[in-house]
Scaffold this motif. Sequence first.
Motif, PDB file in Angstrom:
ATOM      1  N   PHE A 108       0.853  -1.187   0.000  1.00  0.00           N
ATOM      2  CA  PHE A 108       0.000   0.000   0.000  1.00  0.00           C
ATOM      3  C   PHE A 108       0.890   1.238   0.000  1.00  0.00           C
ATOM      4  O   PHE A 108       1.710   1.411   0.897  1.00  0.00           O
ATOM      5  CB  PHE A 108      -0.895   0.022   1.246  1.00  0.00           C
ATOM      6  N   GLN A 109       0.708   2.116  -1.002  1.00  0.00           N
ATOM      7  CA  GLN A 109       1.453   3.367  -1.022  1.00  0.00           C
ATOM      8  C   GLN A 109       0.484   4.543  -1.065  1.00  0.00           C
ATOM      9  O   GLN A 109      -0.713   4.364  -1.298  1.00  0.00           O
ATOM     10  CB  GLN A 109       2.429   3.432  -2.192  1.00  0.00           C
ATOM     11  N   ASN A 110       1.003   5.735  -0.818  1.00  0.00           N
ATOM     12  CA  ASN A 110       0.156   6.918  -0.705  1.00  0.00           C
ATOM     13  C   ASN A 110       0.668   8.019  -1.625  1.00  0.00           C
ATOM     14  O   ASN A 110       1.359   8.930  -1.195  1.00  0.00           O
ATOM     15  CB  ASN A 110       0.114   7.409   0.756  1.00  0.00           C
ATOM     16  N   ASN A 111       0.335   7.880  -2.921  1.00  0.00           N
ATOM     17  CA  ASN A 111       0.675   8.917  -3.900  1.00  0.00           C
ATOM     18  C   ASN A 111       2.172   9.255  -3.907  1.00  0.00           C
ATOM     19  O   ASN A 111       2.565  10.420  -3.874  1.00  0.00           O
ATOM     20  CB  ASN A 111      -0.137  10.190  -3.641  1.00  0.00           C
ATOM     21  N   TYR A 112       2.993   8.237  -3.937  1.00  0.00           N
ATOM     22  CA  TYR A 112       4.442   8.450  -3.976  1.00  0.00           C
ATOM     23  C   TYR A 112       4.833   9.218  -5.226  1.00  0.00           C
ATOM     24  O   TYR A 112       4.427   8.898  -6.345  1.00  0.00           O
ATOM     25  CB  TYR A 112       5.159   7.096  -3.940  1.00  0.00           C
ATOM     26  N   ASN A 113       5.641  10.261  -5.048  1.00  0.00           N
ATOM     27  CA  ASN A 113       6.128  11.085  -6.147  1.00  0.00           C
ATOM     28  C   ASN A 113       7.650  11.026  -6.158  1.00  0.00           C
ATOM     29  O   ASN A 113       8.313  11.742  -5.400  1.00  0.00           O
ATOM     30  CB  ASN A 113       5.649  12.534  -5.973  1.00  0.00           C
ATOM     31  N   PRO A 114       8.245  10.155  -6.989  1.00  0.00           N
ATOM     32  CA  PRO A 114       9.710  10.004  -6.978  1.00  0.00           C
ATOM     33  C   PRO A 114      10.445  11.248  -7.447  1.00  0.00           C
ATOM     34  O   PRO A 114      11.567  11.504  -7.011  1.00  0.00           O
ATOM     35  CB  PRO A 114       9.946   8.820  -7.923  1.00  0.00           C
ATOM     36  N   GLU A 115       9.844  12.038  -8.346  1.00  0.00           N
ATOM     37  CA  GLU A 115      10.518  13.242  -8.831  1.00  0.00           C
ATOM     38  C   GLU A 115      10.695  14.258  -7.715  1.00  0.00           C
ATOM     39  O   GLU A 115      11.722  14.931  -7.612  1.00  0.00           O
ATOM     40  CB  GLU A 115       9.726  13.873  -9.984  1.00  0.00           C
ATOM     41  N   GLU A 116       9.682  14.382  -6.852  1.00  0.00           N
ATOM     42  CA  GLU A 116       9.730  15.353  -5.763  1.00  0.00           C
ATOM     43  C   GLU A 116      10.109  14.718  -4.428  1.00  0.00           C
ATOM     44  O   GLU A 116      10.213  15.407  -3.417  1.00  0.00           O
ATOM     45  CB  GLU A 116       8.370  16.041  -5.625  1.00  0.00           C
ATOM     46  N   SER A 117      10.317  13.409  -4.434  1.00  0.00           N
ATOM     47  CA  SER A 117      10.615  12.660  -3.200  1.00  0.00           C
ATOM     48  C   SER A 117       9.548  12.915  -2.129  1.00  0.00           C
ATOM     49  O   SER A 117       9.859  13.150  -0.954  1.00  0.00           O
ATOM     50  CB  SER A 117      12.004  13.026  -2.662  1.00  0.00           C
ATOM     51  N   LEU A 118       8.297  12.873  -2.549  1.00  0.00           N
ATOM     52  CA  LEU A 118       7.184  13.081  -1.632  1.00  0.00           C
ATOM     53  C   LEU A 118       6.455  11.766  -1.367  1.00  0.00           C
ATOM     54  O   LEU A 118       6.342  10.909  -2.248  1.00  0.00           O
ATOM     55  CB  LEU A 118       6.197  14.099  -2.215  1.00  0.00           C
ATOM     56  N   ASN A 119       5.974  11.601  -0.147  1.00  0.00           N
ATOM     57  CA  ASN A 119       5.207  10.426   0.254  1.00  0.00           C
ATOM     58  C   ASN A 119       5.978   9.129  -0.015  1.00  0.00           C
ATOM     59  O   ASN A 119       5.418   8.143  -0.485  1.00  0.00           O
ATOM     60  CB  ASN A 119       3.850  10.389  -0.462  1.00  0.00           C
ATOM     61  N   ASP A 120       7.261   9.148   0.302  1.00  0.00           N
ATOM     62  CA  ASP A 120       8.122   7.983   0.063  1.00  0.00           C
ATOM     63  C   ASP A 120       7.937   6.970   1.186  1.00  0.00           C
ATOM     64  O   ASP A 120       8.869   6.650   1.929  1.00  0.00           O
ATOM     65  CB  ASP A 120       9.585   8.440  -0.042  1.00  0.00           C
ATOM     66  N   VAL A 121       6.717   6.479   1.288  1.00  0.00           N
ATOM     67  CA  VAL A 121       6.361   5.541   2.350  1.00  0.00           C
ATOM     68  C   VAL A 121       5.549   4.401   1.744  1.00  0.00           C
ATOM     69  O   VAL A 121       4.686   4.620   0.897  1.00  0.00           O
ATOM     70  CB  VAL A 121       5.534   6.241   3.453  1.00  0.00           C
ATOM     71  N   LEU A 122       5.838   3.184   2.177  1.00  0.00           N
ATOM     72  CA  LEU A 122       5.145   2.011   1.660  1.00  0.00           C
ATOM     73  C   LEU A 122       4.815   1.067   2.813  1.00  0.00           C
ATOM     74  O   LEU A 122       5.666   0.804   3.668  1.00  0.00           O
ATOM     75  CB  LEU A 122       6.025   1.285   0.635  1.00  0.00           C
ATOM     76  N   LEU A 123       3.598   0.584   2.825  1.00  0.00           N
ATOM     77  CA  LEU A 123       3.168  -0.388   3.825  1.00  0.00           C
ATOM     78  C   LEU A 123       3.127  -1.759   3.165  1.00  0.00           C
ATOM     79  O   LEU A 123       2.481  -1.946   2.129  1.00  0.00           O
ATOM     80  CB  LEU A 123       1.788  -0.007   4.371  1.00  0.00           C
ATOM     81  N   VAL A 124       3.839  -2.705   3.759  1.00  0.00           N
ATOM     82  CA  VAL A 124       3.969  -4.053   3.209  1.00  0.00           C
ATOM     83  C   VAL A 124       3.202  -5.034   4.090  1.00  0.00           C
ATOM     84  O   VAL A 124       3.402  -5.071   5.303  1.00  0.00           O
ATOM     85  CB  VAL A 124       5.464  -4.456   3.149  1.00  0.00           C
ATOM     86  N   GLN A 125       2.307  -5.813   3.471  1.00  0.00           N
ATOM     87  CA  GLN A 125       1.555  -6.822   4.219  1.00  0.00           C
ATOM     88  C   GLN A 125       2.247  -8.176   4.097  1.00  0.00           C
ATOM     89  O   GLN A 125       2.524  -8.647   2.994  1.00  0.00           O
ATOM     90  CB  GLN A 125       0.120  -6.926   3.708  1.00  0.00           C
ATOM     91  N   LEU A 126       2.543  -8.787   5.228  1.00  0.00           N
ATOM     92  CA  LEU A 126       3.219 -10.079   5.257  1.00  0.00           C
ATOM     93  C   LEU A 126       2.218 -11.208   5.026  1.00  0.00           C
ATOM     94  O   LEU A 126       1.017 -11.064   5.274  1.00  0.00           O
ATOM     95  CB  LEU A 126       3.924 -10.272   6.608  1.00  0.00           C
ATOM     96  N   ASN A 127       2.726 -12.363   4.606  1.00  0.00           N
ATOM     97  CA  ASN A 127       1.831 -13.476   4.302  1.00  0.00           C
ATOM     98  C   ASN A 127       1.264 -14.153   5.545  1.00  0.00           C
ATOM     99  O   ASN A 127       0.302 -14.915   5.459  1.00  0.00           O
ATOM    100  CB  ASN A 127       2.565 -14.519   3.446  1.00  0.00           C
ATOM    101  N   ARG A 128       1.835 -13.818   6.722  1.00  0.00           N
ATOM    102  CA  ARG A 128       1.311 -14.347   7.981  1.00  0.00           C
ATOM    103  C   ARG A 128       1.772 -13.423   9.097  1.00  0.00           C
ATOM    104  O   ARG A 128       2.731 -12.673   8.920  1.00  0.00           O
ATOM    105  CB  ARG A 128       1.800 -15.775   8.238  1.00  0.00           C
ATOM    106  N   PRO A 129       1.121 -13.467  10.264  1.00  0.00           N
ATOM    107  CA  PRO A 129       1.567 -12.621  11.376  1.00  0.00           C
ATOM    108  C   PRO A 129       2.929 -13.071  11.902  1.00  0.00           C
ATOM    109  O   PRO A 129       3.227 -14.271  11.950  1.00  0.00           O
ATOM    110  CB  PRO A 129       0.473 -12.807  12.429  1.00  0.00           C
ATOM    111  N   ALA A 130       3.751 -12.117  12.307  1.00  0.00           N
ATOM    112  CA  ALA A 130       5.032 -12.437  12.929  1.00  0.00           C
ATOM    113  C   ALA A 130       4.801 -13.000  14.326  1.00  0.00           C
ATOM    114  O   ALA A 130       3.839 -12.622  15.008  1.00  0.00           O
ATOM    115  CB  ALA A 130       5.897 -11.184  13.014  1.00  0.00           C
ATOM    116  N   SER A 131       5.669 -13.898  14.741  1.00  0.00           N
ATOM    117  CA  SER A 131       5.638 -14.417  16.106  1.00  0.00           C
ATOM    118  C   SER A 131       6.439 -13.460  16.980  1.00  0.00           C
ATOM    119  O   SER A 131       7.658 -13.342  16.829  1.00  0.00           O
ATOM    120  CB  SER A 131       6.237 -15.821  16.163  1.00  0.00           C
ATOM    121  N   LEU A 132       5.751 -12.754  17.870  1.00  0.00           N
ATOM    122  CA  LEU A 132       6.409 -11.720  18.662  1.00  0.00           C
ATOM    123  C   LEU A 132       7.102 -12.297  19.881  1.00  0.00           C
ATOM    124  O   LEU A 132       6.646 -13.280  20.465  1.00  0.00           O
ATOM    125  CB  LEU A 132       5.379 -10.668  19.078  1.00  0.00           C
TER     126      LEU A 132
END
Length: 204
Positions: A108-132
Amino acid sequence: MAGRHRSPRRVHPFLLLALVFGGPVQASKIVGGREAQPHSRPYVASLQLIRSPGSHFCGGTLIHPRFVLTAAHCLQDIPWQLVTVVLGAHDLQSQEPEQQKFTITQVFQNNYNPEESLNDVLLVQLNRPASLGEAVAVASLPQQGQSLSQGTQCLAMGWGRLGTRAPTPRVLQELNVTVVTFLCRDHNVCTLVPRRAAGICFAD
């Protein structure tokens, strides 16, 4: 020399896990830092190519048992289907028993703009929950709308290059940095290491 100032380094908010007096932040390359105490930063993730174990190319932060926050530019040219997310790592060249490995099911990204280096954030969903546990844990995030003011002490960490032309380290590196607001664009987080040739770099 008096009258000369080093430009602050821009930091992507997910990489510089901004530890405001103990809270987490994220960065992109550690130069002039130190080896972290093994498994003392249990929320740090390593993004690697799925067919090449140990091929770290970007860092991330575990913010939920099934979600890792990283930089959007990290997967701009690499299909997420080819990426492994490794948690609980310290030495990337060793098959540590604490390590947990995941594939990615969605990003999931939020309007990432590489030219302006804006919103350079990405949410990655794992295939299973991590064991904490002690070696893998969720980062403590700042409150909604909380700002990082000038002079805030943070901790940058990662397996990024040790210098512009230097290799990446085997073990997790960390570095104390200070948030600065001068010469920093709105919506960015910038840090500086006073009186030292140190900072963050590629792949942290």
